[in-house]
Design a protein around this motif. Structure first.
Motif, mmCIF file in Angstrom:
data_model
loop_
_atom_site.group_PDB
_atom_site.id
_atom_site.type_symbol
_atom_site.label_atom_id
_atom_site.label_comp_id
_atom_site.label_asym_id
_atom_site.label_seq_id
_atom_site.Cartn_x
_atom_site.Cartn_y
_atom_site.Cartn_z
ATOM 1 N N UNK A 151 0.796 -1.213 -0.141
ATOM 2 C CA UNK A 151 -0.047 -0.053 -0.106
ATOM 3 C C UNK A 151 1.003 1.384 -0.015
ATOM 4 N N UNK A 152 0.123 2.344 -0.654
ATOM 5 C CA UNK A 152 0.865 3.565 -0.582
ATOM 6 C C UNK A 152 0.433 4.548 0.454
ATOM 7 N N UNK A 153 -0.308 4.120 1.548
ATOM 8 C CA UNK A 153 -1.073 4.928 2.144
ATOM 9 C C UNK A 153 -0.097 5.928 3.073
ATOM 10 N N UNK A 154 1.225 5.429 3.554
ATOM 11 C CA UNK A 154 2.035 6.263 4.352
ATOM 12 C C UNK A 154 2.646 7.170 3.261
ATOM 13 N N UNK A 155 2.976 6.944 2.034
ATOM 14 C CA UNK A 155 3.310 7.729 1.030
ATOM 15 C C UNK A 155 2.306 9.028 0.755
ATOM 16 N N UNK A 156 1.178 8.645 0.654
ATOM 17 C CA UNK A 156 0.177 9.631 0.190
ATOM 18 C C UNK A 156 -0.294 10.565 1.416
ATOM 19 N N UNK A 157 -0.015 10.067 2.746
ATOM 20 C CA UNK A 157 -0.241 10.825 3.811
ATOM 21 C C UNK A 157 0.917 11.817 3.852
ATOM 22 N N UNK A 158 1.996 11.611 3.437
ATOM 23 C CA UNK A 158 2.995 12.549 3.627
ATOM 24 C C UNK A 158 2.874 13.549 2.610
ATOM 25 N N UNK A 159 1.984 13.633 1.578
ATOM 26 C CA UNK A 159 1.872 14.668 0.689
ATOM 27 C C UNK A 159 1.700 16.087 1.256
ATOM 28 N N UNK A 160 0.614 16.046 2.041
ATOM 29 C CA UNK A 160 0.228 17.380 2.683
ATOM 30 C C UNK A 160 0.778 17.643 4.209
ATOM 31 N N UNK A 161 1.661 18.617 4.275
ATOM 32 C CA UNK A 161 2.417 19.086 5.593
ATOM 33 C C UNK A 161 1.677 19.646 6.334
ATOM 34 N N UNK A 162 1.796 19.172 7.715
ATOM 35 C CA UNK A 162 1.273 20.299 8.921
ATOM 36 C C UNK A 162 2.206 21.408 8.884
ATOM 37 N N UNK A 163 1.425 22.408 9.537
ATOM 38 C CA UNK A 163 1.970 23.734 9.600
ATOM 39 C C UNK A 163 3.292 23.704 10.251
ATOM 40 N N UNK A 164 3.671 22.905 11.273
ATOM 41 C CA UNK A 164 4.988 22.639 11.918
ATOM 42 C C UNK A 164 5.729 22.255 11.125
ATOM 43 N N UNK A 165 5.399 21.258 10.194
ATOM 44 C CA UNK A 165 6.569 20.786 8.952
ATOM 45 C C UNK A 165 6.935 21.818 8.202
ATOM 46 N N UNK A 166 5.945 22.844 7.587
ATOM 47 C CA UNK A 166 6.262 23.627 6.703
ATOM 48 C C UNK A 166 7.308 24.702 7.512
ATOM 49 N N UNK A 167 7.200 25.057 8.540
ATOM 50 C CA UNK A 167 8.111 26.098 9.384
ATOM 51 C C UNK A 167 9.500 25.124 9.057
ATOM 52 N N UNK A 168 9.623 23.990 9.235
ATOM 53 C CA UNK A 168 11.030 23.471 8.966
ATOM 54 C C UNK A 168 11.488 23.565 7.482
ATOM 55 N N UNK A 169 10.450 23.264 6.617
ATOM 56 C CA UNK A 169 10.974 23.390 5.258
ATOM 57 C C UNK A 169 11.275 25.342 5.020
#
Length: 417
Positions: free
Chosen positions: A163-181
């Protein structure tokens, strides 16, 4: 570092300069809980009782544990019943504890081991009849056949399905992740600045121009040293900071590696740079001309710049990746330079520098707010040079915006001699 520190709330370690807060690169445990819960909701909707993944990126995404992958399995088990287990070799246990891994730790002594490593996991979560009504276990599509077979052998009656469920879940970042980016983008811009400064210093001093390899070493050092000076807990991944540096005809190879070639007056050259903060990547690429650009250099650079601008404007929520790619690359086709295209417009970015979704003709994924993709059209003229401009773009509610900010036009990217 406290395990409750968030990526948006800097802390001040004891060794920090007085009065200067340090940027925190670790996601707080409640943020990791939210990431796990999002995946669990998808898992339940898809009818899985559990997900098993040994991808180092998935492990970091779900538990916050970063490690050096090797022959010893490290894997996450996420159950629909709320169980979350991190399988590690015993030599990694203390490392996982030190990083506050957000899962119950289960370890095995060694690999290949007298007792198979995945048996420790199966003994903890049980057989198919114990961990769920259907015994359906989804495993990540990146899992090797050797690892699949080793895991399947330890779960009697389980129905393992890719399954690609984890891969697809990673598509959209939480705001806290975007801060790191965003912090990775700031450092990438500093690296671009430092590369140009090294060249300008050489011109001003009348010394030798740097080689591709010297430029690559310099900008990578600036990125890494900035992190260790300004971040309180550097998450080390590969590559941490650096990129591709190539000049003249060498830059006509899209992924050519830096060489000992020294820049020469009149060269087109490319700084294709990036870094990772908290394991979250960003790339920023600019194409420069050393001296007054020729008419051909202006034509090539302007065409790529226009394609990048139009391609960036096309990155919007609700639009298919393949449509964005077509809009971007059509600009280069219309400029009569289509024969010099070698690749798609871009790709997803997250815990991997290259990850789905793909801005390419075969990907119908709909863009959503919170996704981060590269916007990097390029053309490559054999025997002359390559021209590519890239920004990491975050998809917003009403469009997109670049995280990297270094100027893109020849008014800045032509370096006077």
């Amino acid at each position: 570092m406290s395990s409750t520190t968030t990526a948006t709330t800097p802390t001040t370690p004891a060794n920090a300069p007085k009065g200067q807060p340090m940027f925190s690169t670790r996601l707080a445990l409640p943020v990791l809980d939210r990431l796990q819960e999002r995946l669990r909701d998808r898992m339940i909707e898809a009818g899985f009782d559990a997900i098993l993944t040994d991808s180092p990126e998935d492990v970091a995404y779900l538990t916050g544990f970063f490690h050096h992958p090797c022959e010893r399995p490290v894997a996450v088990w996420l159950g629909a019943d709320g169980e979350r287990v991190l399988l590690v070799p015993e030599l990694e246990r203390e490392n996982a504890e030190r990083q506050h891994a957000r899962a119950e730790l289960v370890s095995y002594p060694e690999f290949p081991g007298v007792v198979p490593p995945f048996r420790a996991l199966s003994q903890r979560v049980g057989s198919a009849g114990r961990f769920g009504p259907t015994g359906r276990v989804g495993f990540s599509t990146s899992m090797t056949w050797e690892r699949q077979a080793a895991a399947m052998a330890e779960f009697d009656g389980a129905r393992f399905e890719a399954t690609d469920l984890v891969t697809v879940a990673r598509f959209v970042k939480l705001p806290e992740e975007i801060e790191l980016h965003a912090e990775a983008a700031r450092i990438t811009d500093l690296m671009l600045d430092s590369g140009v400064a090294l060249i300008r210093d050489a011109i001003a001093s009348g010394g030798r121009m740097p080689s591709e390899a010297e430029l690559a070493s310099h900008v990578g050092g600036v990125g890494v040293s900035t992190m260790y000076a300004e971040h309180d807990d550097v998450v080390v991944v590969s590559p941490l900071a650096g990129g591709l540096v190539y000049a003249g005809a060498n830059s006509a190879y899209p992924h050519g590696l830096p060489s000992g070639y020294r820049l020469q007056p009149g060269d087109t050259f490319m700084l294709s740079l990036g870094c990772a903060v908290g394991g979250r990547f960003v790339e920023g690429e600019r194409t420069f001309v050393l001296g007054e650009p020729t008419a051909d250099q202006r034509r090539y650079h302007d065409a790529v710049r226009e394609a990048q601008a139009i391609g960036g404007a096309a990155i919007r929520p609700g639009v298919e990746c393949r449509s964005v790619n077509a809009t971007c690359l059509q600009v280069i086709q219309d400029a009569g330079l289509g024969q010099f295209l070698r690749h798609r417009q871009g790709h997803g970015i997250g815990l991997g520098m290259h990850e789905p979704p793909w801005l390419e003709g075969g990907d119908a994924t709909l863009l959503e707010p919170g996704m981060i993709v590269s916007n990097e059209p390029g053309i490559y003229i054999p025997g002359h040079a390559g021209y590519r401009i890239s920004d990491s773009m975050v998809v917003t509610e009403d469009g997109s915006r670049p995280l990297t900010a270094f100027p893109r036009g020849l008014d800045v990217c032509a370096i006077e001699l």
